[in-house]
Design a protein around this motif. Structure first.
Motif, PDB file in Angstrom:
ATOM      1  N   VAL A 257       0.865  -1.182   0.000  1.00  0.00           N
ATOM      2  CA  VAL A 257       0.000   0.000   0.000  1.00  0.00           C
ATOM      3  C   VAL A 257       0.901   1.232   0.000  1.00  0.00           C
ATOM      4  O   VAL A 257       1.840   1.318   0.801  1.00  0.00           O
ATOM      5  N   GLY A 258       0.646   2.154  -0.904  1.00  0.00           N
ATOM      6  CA  GLY A 258       1.393   3.404  -0.949  1.00  0.00           C
ATOM      7  C   GLY A 258       0.587   4.523  -0.303  1.00  0.00           C
ATOM      8  O   GLY A 258      -0.648   4.520  -0.335  1.00  0.00           O
ATOM      9  N   ALA A 259       1.286   5.475   0.288  1.00  0.00           N
ATOM     10  CA  ALA A 259       0.640   6.656   0.873  1.00  0.00           C
ATOM     11  C   ALA A 259       1.480   7.874   0.537  1.00  0.00           C
ATOM     12  O   ALA A 259       2.693   7.875   0.762  1.00  0.00           O
ATOM     13  N   VAL A 260       0.843   8.892  -0.036  1.00  0.00           N
ATOM     14  CA  VAL A 260       1.535  10.113  -0.456  1.00  0.00           C
ATOM     15  C   VAL A 260       0.867  11.300   0.222  1.00  0.00           C
ATOM     16  O   VAL A 260      -0.331  11.539   0.024  1.00  0.00           O
ATOM     17  N   TYR A 261       1.644  12.035   1.020  1.00  0.00           N
ATOM     18  CA  TYR A 261       1.134  13.189   1.770  1.00  0.00           C
ATOM     19  C   TYR A 261       1.755  14.444   1.151  1.00  0.00           C
ATOM     20  O   TYR A 261       2.977  14.619   1.184  1.00  0.00           O
ATOM     21  N   VAL A 262       0.918  15.294   0.576  1.00  0.00           N
ATOM     22  CA  VAL A 262       1.387  16.353  -0.317  1.00  0.00           C
ATOM     23  C   VAL A 262       1.331  17.721   0.345  1.00  0.00           C
ATOM     24  O   VAL A 262       0.264  18.185   0.762  1.00  0.00           O
ATOM     25  N   GLY A 263       2.488  18.386   0.442  1.00  0.00           N
ATOM     26  CA  GLY A 263       2.536  19.758   0.911  1.00  0.00           C
ATOM     27  C   GLY A 263       1.975  20.677  -0.160  1.00  0.00           C
ATOM     28  O   GLY A 263       2.316  20.555  -1.334  1.00  0.00           O
ATOM     29  N   MET A 264       1.119  21.604   0.223  1.00  0.00           N
ATOM     30  CA  MET A 264       0.441  22.448  -0.746  1.00  0.00           C
ATOM     31  C   MET A 264       0.689  23.910  -0.399  1.00  0.00           C
ATOM     32  O   MET A 264       0.371  24.356   0.704  1.00  0.00           O
ATOM     33  N   ALA A 265       1.290  24.646  -1.343  1.00  0.00           N
ATOM     34  CA  ALA A 265       1.536  26.078  -1.162  1.00  0.00           C
ATOM     35  C   ALA A 265       2.379  26.324   0.088  1.00  0.00           C
ATOM     36  O   ALA A 265       3.487  25.824   0.202  1.00  0.00           O
ATOM     37  N   ASP A 266       1.839  27.094   1.072  1.00  0.00           N
ATOM     38  CA  ASP A 266       2.629  27.499   2.222  1.00  0.00           C
ATOM     39  C   ASP A 266       2.992  26.343   3.145  1.00  0.00           C
ATOM     40  O   ASP A 266       3.799  26.507   4.054  1.00  0.00           O
TER      41      ASP A 266
END
Length: 463
Positions: free
Chosen positions: A382-391
């Motif tokens: 299982v993959g998990a991707v936590y994405v920083g957005m803008a600030d």
């Protein structure tokens, strides 16, 4: 059978999906006007010049001016903002930012002084919680802005600015002026109600003090929060009671990894696809930063994506039990949005950028990537991707997962967090896995968050 794609992009439909920036452009522009007024007053009384800017802002400027390409793009992205309403003036006729040097001064002011404040008016239109994103919202929607914010060297300097802001202001007591019970504070009655409404499950009416760790008796001013960041990564008061792990011992059940609302769900995803075009189809190779060991495992599989609202809990928990075999933060962009949500769109730009581009940013933005081996032959990896957005400049891996891998992880165990708010995240499943989703996990009909650690999907083998 055709590929299922929930298309997050809707022409002409520009609601602030995550609640970070205002749905009404006039509210956004009024906020920018106030910021410029603060800057003007600071200049007038302190006589500040370019040499007084924060070192990270000076480094950014030095890089831009060392390259004809960068300097041209930086100037052009401001010039290309259309010379018409609502982009030219704010409601009282004050021009928005059109000058590169003024933009640098605004960056400097935010880094040194500007922690996000609560505002009931801005919340009703969609909270402004990202001051850098607010001032760059129009420039990043231009053709030159699209090119500028994809440049790796530019993003390295932006990362340094955002890290300085977090370390020197948002993570220190200097930011506590916004963590108060005053009307513009995050502990005001209106702010607390908004957080309570977002957090309480159906039928619940718990108060903030019952939901989260805090101490208004010991510290009436700031409720024992030490900084803005401390408030935003707050913990539940009793995680096991308020957010128990559903089906903890049943390996076939996947639980929700973040307190989040469904955004998109796609099957039969490809190794490479045109993620920058309308529909934003997932492209596994780019999402996983070309990590060849794992890319092939998820090609043909399923991607589920959900976003975190401004009011939500901002820590990540493992969706399954197993071993973490890969965990890494991938450096990427901070203010990039695709041209389909920019000024080239006939219906106008996404006033929430990059809200409507959440599929796109999973491939280019700074993100934390986990791969978990469930040891279950039905589920596999299982993959998990936590994405920083803008600030959101920091995606922090849990300390346990920063060292040698593999390392065991329990279903529902905390594995990391966003700093300064939240963003968006994806779960990836292998091609062989069939998933029966809970009804709340439908992006087309979802109206609120799915609680973290609650049931998300049941996995079963292909016939």
């Amino acid at each position: 059978m055709t590929t299922q794609r929930t298309i997050p992009y809707r022409p002409g439909h520009f609601n602030r999906t995550g609640g970070w920036l205002p749905a009404d452009p006039k509210v956004h522009i009024e906020w920018t006007r106030k910021l410029l007024a603060e800057l003007k007053e600071r200049r007038m009384f302190r006589g500040l010049g370019a040499e007084d800017r924060h070192p990270t802002v000076q480094d950014f400027d030095q890089l831009v001016k060392s390259s004809a390409r960068y300097r041209m793009l930086a100037a052009a992205m401001l010039d290309e903002v259309p010379n018409k309403e609502p982009y030219i003036n704010d409601p009282v006729g004050t021009a928005t930012i059109r000058d590169y040097e003024v933009l640098l001064d605004v960056f400097d002011h935010i880094v040194k002084k500007k922690a996000p404040q609560w505002s009931i008016d801005e919340y009703k239109g969609g909270l402004i919680g990202f001051p850098f994103n607010a001032v760059l919202d129009w420039p990043m929607a231009t053709p030159s802005g699209y090119a500028f914010f994809l440049e790796p060297q530019i993003n390295e300097k932006l990362k340094a600015i955002l890290n300085a802001w977090r370390i020197e202001l948002l993570s220190t007591g200097n930011s506590l002026y916004v963590i108060t019970t005053e009307s513009n504070g995050w502990l005001s009655d209106a702010a607390l109600k908004a957080i309570e409404d977002d957090t309480n499950l159906e039928g619940e009416n718990l108060k903030f003090t019952e939901l989260f760790q805090c101490d208004p008796i010991k510290d009436p001013a700031h409720w024992d929060f030490k900084s803005w960041d401390d408030f935003f990564v707050r913990r539940f008061k009793n995680m096991e009671t308020l957010r128990p792990v559903h089906f903890k011992e049943d390996t076939k059940w996947i639980v929700n990894s973040c307190e989040s609302k469904p955004f998109s769900r796609q099957t039969k995803v490809k190794e490479y696809d045109s993620f920058w075009l309308k529909g934003q189809p997932y492209s596994i190779a780019e999402m996983l930063n070309y990590e060849s060991t794992y890319v092939s495992k998820f090609v043909g599989g399923t991607v589920y994506q959900a976003f975190l609202s401004a009011m939500s809990y901002h820590r990540w928990n493992s969706p399954v039990k197993g071993e973490v075999v890969y965990a890494k933060v991938i450096d990427g962009t901070y203010f990039s949005e695709p041209t389909i949500t920019g000024f080239s769109n006939p219906d106008g730009p996404d006033v929430a950028a990059p809200d409507l581009a959440q599929g796109y940013i999973c491939h280019v933005a700074t993100r934390a990537v986990f791969v978990i081996d469930t040891k279950d032959p039905v589920i596999g990896l299982v993959g998990a991707v936590y994405v920083g957005m803008a600030d959101v400049s920091t995606c922090e891996l849990g300390e346990k997962f920063q060292g040698n891998l593999p390392v065991a992880v329990d279903k529902g165990e905390e594995i990391g967090m966003f700093h300064h708010g939240g963003s968006t995240h994806c779960l990836l499943f292998e091609k062989k896995v069939k998933l029966a989703w809970v009804s709340e996990a439908s992006p087309e009909t979802a109206t609120r968050n799915i609680p973290i650690r609650s049931a998300l999907a049941y996995a079963y083998a292909s016939a």
